[in-house]
Design an enzyme around this catalytic site. Structure first.
Site, PDB file in Angstrom:
ATOM      1  N   LYS A 205       0.838  -1.215   0.000  1.00  0.00           N
ATOM      2  CA  LYS A 205       0.000   0.000   0.000  1.00  0.00           C
ATOM      3  C   LYS A 205       0.870   1.260   0.000  1.00  0.00           C
ATOM      4  O   LYS A 205       0.614   2.193  -0.744  1.00  0.00           O
ATOM      5  CB  LYS A 205      -0.928   0.020   1.233  1.00  0.00           C
ATOM      6  CG  LYS A 205      -1.897  -1.159   1.291  1.00  0.00           C
ATOM      7  CD  LYS A 205      -2.858  -1.050   2.446  1.00  0.00           C
ATOM      8  CE  LYS A 205      -2.204  -1.153   3.816  1.00  0.00           C
ATOM      9  NZ  LYS A 205      -1.595  -2.489   4.081  1.00  0.00           N
TER      10      LYS A 205
ATOM     11  N   ARG B  25     -10.302   0.369   8.264  1.00  0.00           N
ATOM     12  CA  ARG B  25      -9.842  -1.004   8.459  1.00  0.00           C
ATOM     13  C   ARG B  25     -10.893  -1.866   9.150  1.00  0.00           C
ATOM     14  O   ARG B  25     -10.661  -3.036   9.396  1.00  0.00           O
ATOM     15  CB  ARG B  25      -8.616  -0.951   9.359  1.00  0.00           C
ATOM     16  CG  ARG B  25      -7.356  -1.491   8.753  1.00  0.00           C
ATOM     17  CD  ARG B  25      -6.320  -1.243   9.818  1.00  0.00           C
ATOM     18  NE  ARG B  25      -5.109  -1.935   9.602  1.00  0.00           N
ATOM     19  CZ  ARG B  25      -4.050  -1.390   9.023  1.00  0.00           C
ATOM     20  NH1 ARG B  25      -4.111  -0.183   8.535  1.00  0.00           N
ATOM     21  NH2 ARG B  25      -2.940  -2.086   8.949  1.00  0.00           N
TER      22      ARG B  25
ATOM     23  N   ARG C 111      12.122  -5.173   5.407  1.00  0.00           N
ATOM     24  CA  ARG C 111      11.687  -3.787   5.192  1.00  0.00           C
ATOM     25  C   ARG C 111      12.444  -2.828   6.115  1.00  0.00           C
ATOM     26  O   ARG C 111      12.661  -3.105   7.289  1.00  0.00           O
ATOM     27  CB  ARG C 111      10.192  -3.652   5.481  1.00  0.00           C
ATOM     28  CG  ARG C 111       9.755  -2.185   5.550  1.00  0.00           C
ATOM     29  CD  ARG C 111       8.280  -1.980   5.436  1.00  0.00           C
ATOM     30  NE  ARG C 111       7.524  -2.552   6.510  1.00  0.00           N
ATOM     31  CZ  ARG C 111       6.201  -2.529   6.564  1.00  0.00           C
ATOM     32  NH1 ARG C 111       5.513  -1.968   5.581  1.00  0.00           N
ATOM     33  NH2 ARG C 111       5.564  -3.086   7.564  1.00  0.00           N
TER      34      ARG C 111
ATOM     35  N   ARG D 108      -1.005  -9.587  12.798  1.00  0.00           N
ATOM     36  CA  ARG D 108      -1.563  -8.523  11.944  1.00  0.00           C
ATOM     37  C   ARG D 108      -2.369  -9.130  10.795  1.00  0.00           C
ATOM     38  O   ARG D 108      -3.414  -8.602  10.414  1.00  0.00           O
ATOM     39  CB  ARG D 108      -0.436  -7.641  11.387  1.00  0.00           C
ATOM     40  CG  ARG D 108       0.144  -6.709  12.449  1.00  0.00           C
ATOM     41  CD  ARG D 108       1.510  -6.168  12.062  1.00  0.00           C
ATOM     42  NE  ARG D 108       1.517  -5.393  10.852  1.00  0.00           N
ATOM     43  CZ  ARG D 108       2.618  -5.121  10.141  1.00  0.00           C
ATOM     44  NH1 ARG D 108       3.794  -5.597  10.525  1.00  0.00           N
ATOM     45  NH2 ARG D 108       2.543  -4.403   9.060  1.00  0.00           N
TER      46      ARG D 108
HETATM   47  P1  G5P Z   1       0.021   0.238   8.829  1.00  0.00           P
HETATM   48  O1  G5P Z   1       1.215   1.084   8.944  1.00  0.00           O
HETATM   49  O2  G5P Z   1      -1.135   0.684   8.019  1.00  0.00           O
HETATM   50  P2  G5P Z   1      -0.098  -2.323   7.477  1.00  0.00           P
HETATM   51  O3  G5P Z   1       0.116  -3.498   8.339  1.00  0.00           O
HETATM   52  O4  G5P Z   1      -1.454  -2.166   6.938  1.00  0.00           O
HETATM   53  O5  G5P Z   1       0.531  -1.179   8.367  1.00  0.00           O
HETATM   54  P3  G5P Z   1       2.204  -2.037   6.021  1.00  0.00           P
HETATM   55  O6  G5P Z   1       2.952  -3.010   6.886  1.00  0.00           O
HETATM   56  O7  G5P Z   1       2.522  -0.575   6.158  1.00  0.00           O
HETATM   57  O8  G5P Z   1       0.684  -2.272   6.171  1.00  0.00           O
HETATM   58  P4  G5P Z   1       2.097  -1.835   3.153  1.00  0.00           P
HETATM   59  O9  G5P Z   1       2.067  -0.347   3.279  1.00  0.00           O
HETATM   60  O10 G5P Z   1       0.909  -2.506   2.564  1.00  0.00           O
HETATM   61  O11 G5P Z   1       2.439  -2.527   4.536  1.00  0.00           O
HETATM   62  O12 G5P Z   1       3.328  -2.297   2.307  1.00  0.00           O
HETATM   63  P5  G5P Z   1       4.713  -1.530   1.901  1.00  0.00           P
HETATM   64  O13 G5P Z   1       5.349  -0.920   3.089  1.00  0.00           O
HETATM   65  O14 G5P Z   1       4.478  -0.696   0.698  1.00  0.00           O
HETATM   66  O15 G5P Z   1       5.560  -2.818   1.433  1.00  0.00           O
HETATM   67  C1  G5P Z   1       6.002  -3.758   2.379  1.00  0.00           C
HETATM   68  C2  G5P Z   1       7.471  -4.120   2.072  1.00  0.00           C
HETATM   69  O16 G5P Z   1       7.500  -4.851   0.847  1.00  0.00           O
HETATM   70  C3  G5P Z   1       8.396  -2.892   1.863  1.00  0.00           C
HETATM   71  O17 G5P Z   1       9.677  -3.210   2.356  1.00  0.00           O
HETATM   72  C4  G5P Z   1       8.435  -2.731   0.324  1.00  0.00           C
HETATM   73  O18 G5P Z   1       9.625  -2.097  -0.121  1.00  0.00           O
HETATM   74  C5  G5P Z   1       8.369  -4.210  -0.089  1.00  0.00           C
HETATM   75  N1  G5P Z   1       7.769  -4.452  -1.406  1.00  0.00           N
HETATM   76  C6  G5P Z   1       6.756  -3.821  -2.036  1.00  0.00           C
HETATM   77  N2  G5P Z   1       6.500  -4.380  -3.237  1.00  0.00           N
HETATM   78  C7  G5P Z   1       7.376  -5.428  -3.377  1.00  0.00           C
HETATM   79  C8  G5P Z   1       7.620  -6.402  -4.385  1.00  0.00           C
HETATM   80  O19 G5P Z   1       6.963  -6.454  -5.443  1.00  0.00           O
HETATM   81  N3  G5P Z   1       8.592  -7.316  -4.128  1.00  0.00           N
HETATM   82  C9  G5P Z   1       9.341  -7.314  -2.970  1.00  0.00           C
HETATM   83  N4  G5P Z   1      10.288  -8.242  -2.806  1.00  0.00           N
HETATM   84  N5  G5P Z   1       9.153  -6.396  -1.999  1.00  0.00           N
HETATM   85  C10 G5P Z   1       8.189  -5.478  -2.187  1.00  0.00           C
HETATM   86  O20 G5P Z   1      -0.551  -0.115  10.292  1.00  0.00           O
HETATM   87  C11 G5P Z   1       0.303  -0.493  11.332  1.00  0.00           C
HETATM   88  C12 G5P Z   1      -0.495  -0.692  12.595  1.00  0.00           C
HETATM   89  O21 G5P Z   1      -1.120   0.549  12.967  1.00  0.00           O
HETATM   90  C13 G5P Z   1      -2.429   0.324  13.490  1.00  0.00           C
HETATM   91  C14 G5P Z   1      -2.574  -1.187  13.611  1.00  0.00           C
HETATM   92  O22 G5P Z   1      -2.099  -1.579  14.873  1.00  0.00           O
HETATM   93  C15 G5P Z   1      -1.652  -1.682  12.497  1.00  0.00           C
HETATM   94  O23 G5P Z   1      -1.229  -3.019  12.697  1.00  0.00           O
HETATM   95  N6  G5P Z   1      -3.420   0.910  12.580  1.00  0.00           N
HETATM   96  C16 G5P Z   1      -4.747   0.871  12.756  1.00  0.00           C
HETATM   97  N7  G5P Z   1      -5.521   0.328  13.738  1.00  0.00           N
HETATM   98  C17 G5P Z   1      -6.861   0.467  13.604  1.00  0.00           C
HETATM   99  N8  G5P Z   1      -7.444   1.079  12.554  1.00  0.00           N
HETATM  100  C18 G5P Z   1      -6.714   1.647  11.560  1.00  0.00           C
HETATM  101  N9  G5P Z   1      -7.316   2.245  10.526  1.00  0.00           N
HETATM  102  C19 G5P Z   1      -5.295   1.552  11.638  1.00  0.00           C
HETATM  103  N10 G5P Z   1      -4.297   1.963  10.848  1.00  0.00           N
HETATM  104  C20 G5P Z   1      -3.162   1.563  11.428  1.00  0.00           C
HETATM  105 MG    MG Z   2       2.220   1.012   4.909  1.00  0.00          MG
END
Ligand code: G5P
Ligand code: MG
Length: 225
Positions: free
Chosen positions: A19, A93, A127, A171
């Site tokens: 994302k 979410r 990451r 998660r």
């Molecule tokens: P976050 O911060 O919203 P998540 O768990 O939804 O966290 P996250 O972990 O931020 O999502 P993302 O944004 O979907 O993941 O993914 P990203 O960071 O872009 O990519 C992940 C990794 O993969 C990176 O290192 C990237 O470089 C790599 N990557 C991407 N594409 C590729 C690919 O094609 N190949 C490879 N090899 N790598 C790749 O929420 C965190 C916490 O905050 C709270 C909760 O506790 C949550 O757990 N929270 C909420 N709680 C309640 N309600 C809400 N609305 C909340 N929002 C946050």
């Molecule tokens: Mg993120």
């Protein structure tokens, strides 16, 4: 593409589905303002604000923070961004959060990144993030130019406390139980667009084409071709 009319989008997908990565590309290509709920919570933790300290244990345990807390935080920011086009990442979410958003704002489209859980687990352990900006790196996929340092500011990168393998598993469980119903909520409203794959670089061109069309349609419907 420069936006001339307000366009409001949500990006969804399991933790680590890309994302943040795709949001950066959308922001660069289409000029939408990116608002990430996770980045906002982490900024509060970093600043040691009362809210941040309260939320830290939830986040570190891989649980969602309470609906009323996050809805208040996000809706307050969106009100300040009045008359802007935005992209929400990580919110809503839960169905309750989606209803809160709906009570004040109309979402034009929801981009859903459908990436297998196994792919995700491998990604998160490698990451690295630049906390102040939310810029995301990955040792294999998009490494920083200088190991351990942010490309733009040169500041140190860190790993997220919630990227430990057992927290990632929690998660993903929270996603299945609490967030998947939100997909159904938006599907029933006819605004959900799902993109399936294991590589962001393959998914991204489809998202780009889709959003280009969607924004053109939105301008036509509102009479601003
Ligand atoms: P976050 O911060 O919203 P998540 O768990 O939804 O966290 P996250 O972990 O931020 O999502 P993302 O944004 O979907 O993941 O993914 P990203 O960071 O872009 O990519 C992940 C990794 O993969 C990176 O290192 C990237 O470089 C790599 N990557 C991407 N594409 C590729 C690919 O094609 N190949 C490879 N090899 N790598 C790749 O929420 C965190 C916490 O905050 C709270 C909760 O506790 C949550 O757990 N929270 C909420 N709680 C309640 N309600 C809400 N609305 C909340 N929002 C946050
Ligand atoms: Mg993120």
């Amino acid at each position: 593409m420069a936006l001339r009319k307000i366009f409001r989008a949500v990006i969804m997908g399991p933790p680590g589905s890309g994302k943040g990565t795709v949001s950066s590309r959308i922001r660069e290509s289409f000029g939408l303002q990116h608002l990430s709920s996770g980045d906002m919570l982490r900024a509060n933790i970093e600043a040691k604000s009362e809210l941040g300290l309260l939320m830290k244990s939830c986040i570190d345990q891989g649980q969602l923070v309470p609906d009323d807390v996050i809805s208040r935080l996000i809706l307050a920011s969106l009100r300040e961004m009045d008359h802007s086009s935005w992209l929400l990442d990580g919110f809503p979410r839960t169905v309750s959060q989606a209803e809160s958003l709906d009570s004040e704002f109309t979402v034009d489209t929801v981009v859903n990144l459908d990436v297998p859980f196994q792919t995700i687990k491998e990604r998160l352990t490698s990451r690295w993030v630049h906390l102040p900006s939310g810029r995301v790196y990955n040792i294999d996929f998009n490494p920083p130019k200088i190991p351990g340092l942010d490309d733009i500011t040169g500041e140190p990168l860190t790993q997220r406390d919630d990227d430990m393998p057992e927290t990632v598993t929690r998660r993903l469980k929270a996603y299945e139980n609490q967030t998947e119903p939100v997909l159904e909520y938006y599907r029933s409203k006819g605004v959900l667009a799902t993109f399936t794959g294991t590589e962001t670089n393959k998914i991204w061109p489809h998202v780009h084409t889709f959003l280009s069309k969607k924004m053109t349609q939105s301008r036509k419907i509102r009479g601003h071709v």
